[in-house]
Design a protein around this motif. Sequence first.
Motif, PDB file in Angstrom:
ATOM      1  N   LYS A 176     -10.814  37.603  -5.944  1.00 35.32           N
ATOM      2  CA  LYS A 176      -9.509  37.256  -5.400  1.00 35.32           C
ATOM      3  C   LYS A 176      -9.349  37.920  -4.035  1.00 35.32           C
ATOM      4  O   LYS A 176      -9.750  39.074  -3.855  1.00 35.32           O
ATOM      5  CB  LYS A 176      -8.425  37.754  -6.358  1.00 35.32           C
ATOM      6  CG  LYS A 176      -7.104  37.045  -6.216  1.00 35.32           C
ATOM      7  CD  LYS A 176      -6.168  37.428  -7.336  1.00 35.32           C
ATOM      8  CE  LYS A 176      -5.360  38.622  -6.887  1.00 35.32           C
ATOM      9  NZ  LYS A 176      -4.353  39.059  -7.843  1.00 35.32           N
ATOM     10  N   VAL A 177      -8.772  37.208  -3.083  1.00 32.56           N
ATOM     11  CA  VAL A 177      -8.559  37.749  -1.740  1.00 32.56           C
ATOM     12  C   VAL A 177      -7.430  38.775  -1.793  1.00 32.56           C
ATOM     13  O   VAL A 177      -6.312  38.468  -2.215  1.00 32.56           O
ATOM     14  CB  VAL A 177      -8.228  36.622  -0.727  1.00 32.56           C
ATOM     15  CG1 VAL A 177      -7.893  37.203   0.635  1.00 32.56           C
ATOM     16  CG2 VAL A 177      -9.379  35.646  -0.620  1.00 32.56           C
ATOM     17  N   LEU A 178      -7.738  40.006  -1.380  1.00 34.61           N
ATOM     18  CA  LEU A 178      -6.743  41.073  -1.355  1.00 34.61           C
ATOM     19  C   LEU A 178      -5.939  41.051  -0.061  1.00 34.61           C
ATOM     20  O   LEU A 178      -4.735  41.298  -0.070  1.00 34.61           O
ATOM     21  CB  LEU A 178      -7.423  42.442  -1.509  1.00 34.61           C
ATOM     22  CG  LEU A 178      -8.186  42.665  -2.806  1.00 34.61           C
ATOM     23  CD1 LEU A 178      -8.944  43.978  -2.756  1.00 34.61           C
ATOM     24  CD2 LEU A 178      -7.225  42.660  -3.984  1.00 34.61           C
ATOM     25  N   ILE A 192      -3.444  22.992  -3.440  1.00 37.17           N
ATOM     26  CA  ILE A 192      -3.737  24.413  -3.682  1.00 37.17           C
ATOM     27  C   ILE A 192      -2.429  25.181  -3.601  1.00 37.17           C
ATOM     28  O   ILE A 192      -1.730  25.123  -2.599  1.00 37.17           O
ATOM     29  CB  ILE A 192      -4.752  24.953  -2.647  1.00 37.17           C
ATOM     30  CG1 ILE A 192      -6.057  24.193  -2.760  1.00 37.17           C
ATOM     31  CG2 ILE A 192      -4.967  26.447  -2.858  1.00 37.17           C
ATOM     32  CD1 ILE A 192      -6.976  24.389  -1.583  1.00 37.17           C
ATOM     33  N   LYS A 193      -2.112  25.879  -4.679  1.00 37.44           N
ATOM     34  CA  LYS A 193      -0.851  26.625  -4.734  1.00 37.44           C
ATOM     35  C   LYS A 193      -0.984  27.934  -4.008  1.00 37.44           C
ATOM     36  O   LYS A 193      -1.984  28.581  -4.049  1.00 37.44           O
ATOM     37  CB  LYS A 193      -0.451  26.901  -6.187  1.00 37.44           C
ATOM     38  CG  LYS A 193      -0.313  25.636  -7.009  1.00 37.44           C
ATOM     39  CD  LYS A 193       0.916  24.845  -6.633  1.00 37.44           C
ATOM     40  CE  LYS A 193       1.162  23.675  -7.527  1.00 37.44           C
ATOM     41  NZ  LYS A 193       0.661  22.414  -7.139  1.00 37.44           N
ATOM     42  N   LYS A 212      -4.111  35.207   1.093  1.00 34.99           N
ATOM     43  CA  LYS A 212      -4.082  36.282   0.111  1.00 34.99           C
ATOM     44  C   LYS A 212      -3.805  35.678  -1.273  1.00 34.99           C
ATOM     45  O   LYS A 212      -2.932  34.833  -1.415  1.00 34.99           O
ATOM     46  CB  LYS A 212      -2.976  37.272   0.498  1.00 34.99           C
ATOM     47  CG  LYS A 212      -2.860  38.455  -0.414  1.00 34.99           C
ATOM     48  CD  LYS A 212      -1.750  39.373   0.065  1.00 34.99           C
ATOM     49  CE  LYS A 212      -1.514  40.479  -0.908  1.00 34.99           C
ATOM     50  NZ  LYS A 212      -0.451  41.384  -0.463  1.00 34.99           N
ATOM     51  N   GLY A 213      -4.570  36.115  -2.268  1.00 36.94           N
ATOM     52  CA  GLY A 213      -4.379  35.619  -3.629  1.00 36.94           C
ATOM     53  C   GLY A 213      -5.286  34.464  -4.016  1.00 36.94           C
ATOM     54  O   GLY A 213      -5.378  34.113  -5.192  1.00 36.94           O
ATOM     55  N   LEU A 219     -10.756  40.636   2.800  1.00 35.42           N
ATOM     56  CA  LEU A 219     -11.099  41.666   1.825  1.00 35.42           C
ATOM     57  C   LEU A 219     -11.044  41.003   0.463  1.00 35.42           C
ATOM     58  O   LEU A 219     -10.000  40.474   0.081  1.00 35.42           O
ATOM     59  CB  LEU A 219     -10.065  42.792   1.907  1.00 35.42           C
ATOM     60  CG  LEU A 219     -10.606  44.200   1.833  1.00 35.42           C
ATOM     61  CD1 LEU A 219     -11.140  44.555   3.219  1.00 35.42           C
ATOM     62  CD2 LEU A 219      -9.551  45.162   1.438  1.00 35.42           C
ATOM     63  N   VAL A 220     -12.164  41.005  -0.269  1.00 33.88           N
ATOM     64  CA  VAL A 220     -12.237  40.338  -1.565  1.00 33.88           C
ATOM     65  C   VAL A 220     -12.425  41.387  -2.659  1.00 33.88           C
ATOM     66  O   VAL A 220     -13.252  42.290  -2.531  1.00 33.88           O
ATOM     67  CB  VAL A 220     -13.398  39.311  -1.597  1.00 33.88           C
ATOM     68  CG1 VAL A 220     -13.409  38.561  -2.910  1.00 33.88           C
ATOM     69  CG2 VAL A 220     -13.273  38.335  -0.442  1.00 33.88           C
TER      70      VAL A 220
END
Length: 112
Positions: free
Chosen positions: A31-33, A111-112, A14-15, A43-44
Amino acid sequence: MENKVTTPKIKIRKGDLVKVIAGDSKGQQGKVLSVLVSKGRVLVEGVNLVSKHTKPNAATPNGGIIKKEAALNISNVALVDPKSGEITRVGRKLNADGKLVRFSKKSGEEIK
């Protein structure tokens, strides 16, 4: 004997910023929801929009047709490299603190 059903390690969270690499929404970024781990779908934001017919209620007094995101198969999206902006694969490695972190295979950046 019990059959164990194992889900593969999902590399998208997510994010994350992802790009659609297959399907009707091919080429779009968002952005991934949310990640639906059990179904293997994501869900993007602003991608794969479907029309949903709604009855009038407190939230929508008139009802009508609203556009809403539908889930995509996780194999149809790829993570966008934070450094270069291109799509990349995701690896996992131990960082200096001994913590398992995700990193970009293209740039090698964490990747944060």
